[in-house]
Structures are given as C-alpha cells and as structure tokens.
Design a protein around this motif. Structure first.
Motif, PDB file in Angstrom:
ATOM      1  N   TYR A 181       0.497   7.341   6.126  1.00  0.00           N
ATOM      2  CA  TYR A 181      -0.370   6.315   6.702  1.00  0.00           C
ATOM      3  C   TYR A 181      -0.616   5.161   5.732  1.00  0.00           C
ATOM      4  O   TYR A 181      -1.169   4.135   6.114  1.00  0.00           O
ATOM      5  CB  TYR A 181      -1.717   6.912   7.087  1.00  0.00           C
ATOM      6  N   GLY A 182      -0.249   5.359   4.477  1.00  0.00           N
ATOM      7  CA  GLY A 182      -0.473   4.325   3.475  1.00  0.00           C
ATOM      8  C   GLY A 182      -1.573   4.646   2.488  1.00  0.00           C
ATOM      9  O   GLY A 182      -1.904   3.818   1.639  1.00  0.00           O
ATOM     10  N   ALA A 183      -2.165   5.837   2.602  1.00  0.00           N
ATOM     11  CA  ALA A 183      -3.181   6.246   1.635  1.00  0.00           C
ATOM     12  C   ALA A 183      -2.533   6.502   0.280  1.00  0.00           C
ATOM     13  O   ALA A 183      -1.319   6.714   0.176  1.00  0.00           O
ATOM     14  CB  ALA A 183      -3.901   7.510   2.113  1.00  0.00           C
ATOM     15  N   ALA A 184      -3.347   6.502  -0.761  1.00  0.00           N
ATOM     16  CA  ALA A 184      -2.861   6.761  -2.114  1.00  0.00           C
ATOM     17  C   ALA A 184      -3.271   8.135  -2.612  1.00  0.00           C
ATOM     18  O   ALA A 184      -3.090   8.455  -3.783  1.00  0.00           O
ATOM     19  CB  ALA A 184      -3.382   5.686  -3.066  1.00  0.00           C
ATOM     20  N   GLY A 185      -3.834   8.952  -1.720  1.00  0.00           N
ATOM     21  CA  GLY A 185      -4.256  10.298  -2.086  1.00  0.00           C
ATOM     22  C   GLY A 185      -5.218  10.850  -1.050  1.00  0.00           C
ATOM     23  O   GLY A 185      -5.521  10.181  -0.053  1.00  0.00           O
ATOM     24  N   MET A 196       0.809  -1.213   0.000  1.00  0.00           N
ATOM     25  CA  MET A 196       0.000   0.000   0.000  1.00  0.00           C
ATOM     26  C   MET A 196       0.841   1.262   0.000  1.00  0.00           C
ATOM     27  O   MET A 196       0.343   2.353  -0.097  1.00  0.00           O
ATOM     28  CB  MET A 196      -0.910   0.022   1.223  1.00  0.00           C
ATOM     29  N   THR A 197       2.182   1.134   0.145  1.00  0.00           N
ATOM     30  CA  THR A 197       3.030   2.317   0.181  1.00  0.00           C
ATOM     31  C   THR A 197       3.077   2.958  -1.189  1.00  0.00           C
ATOM     32  O   THR A 197       3.428   2.311  -2.175  1.00  0.00           O
ATOM     33  CB  THR A 197       4.453   1.943   0.622  1.00  0.00           C
ATOM     34  N   PRO A 198       2.738   4.251  -1.315  1.00  0.00           N
ATOM     35  CA  PRO A 198       2.711   4.888  -2.618  1.00  0.00           C
ATOM     36  C   PRO A 198       4.098   5.215  -3.127  1.00  0.00           C
ATOM     37  O   PRO A 198       5.032   5.420  -2.362  1.00  0.00           O
ATOM     38  CB  PRO A 198       1.915   6.173  -2.357  1.00  0.00           C
ATOM     39  N   ASP A 199       4.248   5.242  -4.458  1.00  0.00           N
ATOM     40  CA  ASP A 199       5.461   5.736  -5.086  1.00  0.00           C
ATOM     41  C   ASP A 199       5.283   7.236  -5.253  1.00  0.00           C
ATOM     42  O   ASP A 199       4.477   7.693  -6.055  1.00  0.00           O
ATOM     43  CB  ASP A 199       5.641   5.056  -6.450  1.00  0.00           C
ATOM     44  N   THR A 200       6.010   8.018  -4.485  1.00  0.00           N
ATOM     45  CA  THR A 200       5.829   9.478  -4.517  1.00  0.00           C
ATOM     46  C   THR A 200       6.797  10.144  -5.474  1.00  0.00           C
ATOM     47  O   THR A 200       7.119  11.318  -5.326  1.00  0.00           O
ATOM     48  CB  THR A 200       5.989  10.070  -3.113  1.00  0.00           C
ATOM     49  N   THR A 201       7.285   9.399  -6.476  1.00  0.00           N
ATOM     50  CA  THR A 201       8.147   9.988  -7.476  1.00  0.00           C
ATOM     51  C   THR A 201       7.384  11.054  -8.246  1.00  0.00           C
ATOM     52  O   THR A 201       6.290  10.805  -8.750  1.00  0.00           O
ATOM     53  CB  THR A 201       8.620   8.906  -8.478  1.00  0.00           C
ATOM     54  N   PRO A 202       7.936  12.282  -8.368  1.00  0.00           N
ATOM     55  CA  PRO A 202       7.242  13.309  -9.140  1.00  0.00           C
ATOM     56  C   PRO A 202       7.019  12.856 -10.579  1.00  0.00           C
ATOM     57  O   PRO A 202       7.892  12.222 -11.183  1.00  0.00           O
ATOM     58  CB  PRO A 202       8.197  14.518  -9.070  1.00  0.00           C
ATOM     59  N   ALA A 203       5.869  13.166 -11.125  1.00  0.00           N
ATOM     60  CA  ALA A 203       5.552  12.789 -12.503  1.00  0.00           C
ATOM     61  C   ALA A 203       6.142  13.815 -13.450  1.00  0.00           C
ATOM     62  O   ALA A 203       5.663  14.936 -13.550  1.00  0.00           O
ATOM     63  CB  ALA A 203       4.040  12.705 -12.694  1.00  0.00           C
ATOM     64  N   THR A 204       7.189  13.440 -14.160  1.00  0.00           N
ATOM     65  CA  THR A 204       7.863  14.396 -15.038  1.00  0.00           C
ATOM     66  C   THR A 204       7.931  13.904 -16.480  1.00  0.00           C
ATOM     67  O   THR A 204       8.416  14.609 -17.346  1.00  0.00           O
ATOM     68  CB  THR A 204       9.301  14.638 -14.543  1.00  0.00           C
ATOM     69  N   ASP A 205       7.414  12.694 -16.736  1.00  0.00           N
ATOM     70  CA  ASP A 205       7.571  12.119 -18.061  1.00  0.00           C
ATOM     71  C   ASP A 205       6.791  12.861 -19.127  1.00  0.00           C
ATOM     72  O   ASP A 205       7.102  12.779 -20.303  1.00  0.00           O
ATOM     73  CB  ASP A 205       7.161  10.641 -18.056  1.00  0.00           C
ATOM     74  N   SER A 206       5.767  13.626 -18.741  1.00  0.00           N
ATOM     75  CA  SER A 206       4.958  14.345 -19.720  1.00  0.00           C
ATOM     76  C   SER A 206       5.441  15.775 -19.915  1.00  0.00           C
ATOM     77  O   SER A 206       4.784  16.570 -20.582  1.00  0.00           O
ATOM     78  CB  SER A 206       3.498  14.366 -19.270  1.00  0.00           C
TER      79      SER A 206
END
Length: 365
Positions: free
Chosen positions: A201-205, A1-11
């Motif tokens: 806490y493990g939320a995705a947003g 449940m741990t989110p990947d908080t990598t900034p979205a830069t591919d676009s």
C-alpha cells in the motif's frame, strides 16, 4: 513512498533479518516493525526487548510520572543501545518538561497519541529527535506533516484502544497518498503477510500493539494473557462508555455492565472509580477536575464520561498491572482472535521477517 525492501545484510545479519524502508533509514532500526506505546504494558522491559530484537520499542510514559518516565528511559538504555521511542500525551500539563527529558536522555523517537503542537514538534526536531504522532484521519496526517512531523502511525478501526471507524485497508492508502513522509500502518497486523500487505500500500512499516502485549516479554500477568488468548476475532467491542470516545476493548462482564448502565448508575460508578484513582494517584479533586475539563474540551461528553475519562488509567491498571481481568478494561485489536502463542519479542520479530520473505517469494513475478 515505495519502500526499498532489500534485505539488510551489510552488518552481517542473515538475509531476512532486516529490511530497508524509509522508516528504518529514518530511525536506524533493522526491521520496519514498531511496538506501540500501550499504557501499563509498554514499559522498559518490553520496549528494550523489542528494540534489541531489531524493531522500534516505545515506552508508554503517559501513565507514568515524570520521575518514572526518566527511570524507564534509563532502564531501556541500560538494557540495549538500540534506538527506542517514548510516547507521551501532548496535552499533559508537563508535556514540555517531558520533551526536555527526552532530549536530555537522547531518546531517538518521540511518539504522541494526540497531535503535538507545532512548537513541540519544532523543539524536538531542533534537538534531532524523530517526531512520530499517531493519527486516525487523513486531515490529521496532513496537519502534523505540514508542522514538520517526520513520520506518522496510521491506525485503522481494527486496532485496539482509541480507534476510529475507517478500516486500515481504506485509511492507509488515503494517508499514504496525502503525505510525503514515512507512514507506519497499525490496526490488524500480527505477521509477515500483513507487513508485506502494508508495504504494498506504500507504508514504510507496521506497528503492533496486541501482538506485542501477547509476548513473553510483556509484563501483563499470565491470567490476563490467557483471557486474551481465549478470545476470537468477534470478541472485541468499540465502546464510548470507558472514556467518552470510541475505545476498542475485549468483551467482558464489566464492559457489558458499562454499556447497559443507565445515566445515574454510570455516574455513580464513574464517581467511585474516580475516588479510587484519586487515592492511588495522589491527585487532588481539583487536579482531576482540570483533567476532566481538558478531556471534555471539544467533545460532547456527559460528566459521567468525563469522570470515566479522567480515571481510565485506573481501569487499565486493574487488568494490566493488578491482573484483575474482572475489574479492568482490556484494550485489544480484533487481531486478538488470530493470536495463539506467547513468543519472545526476538522470536516474534524473527518470525515476522521470515514470513515476510516467504510472502514476497510467493508473489507472481
């Protein structure tokens, strides 16, 4: 449940403009931020502005007719090609028709305030629609997850509108530990610090209602917005006098009168409001009684509360649409006391994401 908080830069978006989590990947949005489906507030304008800014806008269709819902969906699609959602009542008489309409119009996310049936979930999933009910207890999350829901919005007691007794900081980890689908945290969120806290806490947003109500894209009148902006963190109350179940609203003279009214007075007021709602909605008394019986099912409600439940849209409309803060009920989270401006949805989402980056940078390594 741990989110990947990598900034979205591919676009080509700048660092901080987006963040990848299980939710953003599921729905196809840049930012893990949801604008909740607030009756008479979350129409096409607000939902489209939120989605165009990178979050997930949700059209609140529960207070719309089927035809109005269709027009709202098409209006959002005309304003943006970004993903958006539609919120409906799973216990509505025409719920299946509304589900078919969502599928036909290519709506990305189906949102529900009450748990939809396993059959409705299956119909939506077979059509490729993401199903995301709102829940207020661990057992409800477990139930809809077992039925195939793709994600859940978990609202703690700080949240506005219908709410429960458990605060977000307790309910959220309880649900995250119980289900294996993306969990969106609601109740008490308004900035980037809250987003980071929810992710920890493990939320995705996060999902925000009051914060999006208080934007320049919100259709709520300026006078009513000023009432909200003038409130503090202690200026909300949880009452059962609106529709028989716990409902967090702004304190007001009307709410005080509802709270203090005796049984006879309360019934008379509920009957008068029901008559007004009947005239505006065009519903027959028989249809309103059917609505009341459905809302009474499984609840210990007086008939005065049943009448109030059946015409709650009238009380919401008075404030949110007609601008009559003195005559209407104003749902609100406790976070209202921390809000002091009216940014656009684009400004708000950009701010939240920048604040989240700053909060992450301050954490010890």
């Amino acid at each position: 449940m741990t989110p990947d908080t990598t900034p979205a830069t591919d676009s080509g978006s700048p660092v901080g403009a987006g963040m990848r989590t299980a939710f953003t990947e599921l729905v196809g949005v840049r930012c893990p931020i949801v604008q909740t489906g607030m009756g008479y507030v979350a129409g096409a304008r607000l939902a489209a502005a939120t989605s165009a800014a990178g979050g997930l806008g949700i059209v609140a269709a529960s207070t719309m007719t089927l035809e109005e819902m269709g027009r709202a969906i098409r209006s959002v699609k005309e304003r943006t090609d970004a993903p958006f959602g539609v919120n409906i009542r799973s216990d509505a008489d025409d719920a299946e028709e509304r589900v078919r309409l969502m599928i036909a119009e290519g709506v990305r996310v189906a949102s529900f305030a009450l748990a939809p049936s396993q059959r409705l979930i299956g119909t939506l999933k077979d059509a490729g629609v993401v199903v995301m009910p709102s829940i207020g207890a661990r057992r409800h999350a477990e139930k809809v997850a077992a039925w195939g829901a793709d994600a859940v919005i978990v609202q703690g007691g700080e949240g506005g509108g219908h709410t429960g007794p458990v605060p977000t900081t307790v309910l959220l980890p309880d649900v995250v530990d119980a289900v294996d689908i993306p969990v969106i945290a609601a109740g008490g969120f308004f900035d980037g610090r809250g987003l980071v806290a929810a992710l920890s806490y493990g939320a995705a947003g996060v999902a925000m209602g009051t914060r999006f109500l208080l934007t320049s894209d919100s259709p709520v009148g300026d006078e009513v917005k000023r009432v909200y902006l003038g409130k503090g963190v202690r200026d909300t109350v949880v009452t059962t006098r609106v529709d028989g179940v716990p409902h967090r609203v702004l304190t007001s003279d009307l709410v005080t009168r509802l709270e203090s009214a005796g049984r006879a007075t309360g019934f008379a007021r509920a009957l008068a409001n029901a008559a007004r709602f009947k005239r505006l909605s065009g519903l027959s008394w028989a249809a309103m009684l059917r609505e009341g019986r459905r809302m009474r099912h499984g609840r210990e409600l007086t008939w005065a509360q049943v009448l109030m439940a059946a015409n709650t849209p009238m009380l919401l409309k008075a404030a949110m649409v007609d601008g009559r803060a003195d005559l209407g009920v104003m749902a609100s989270g406790q976070v209202v006391g921390l809000i002091d401006d009216l940014p656009s949805c684009a400004e708000l989402i950009d701010r939240v994401m920048k604040e989240a980056d700053e909060a992450l940078a301050r954490l010890p390594r």
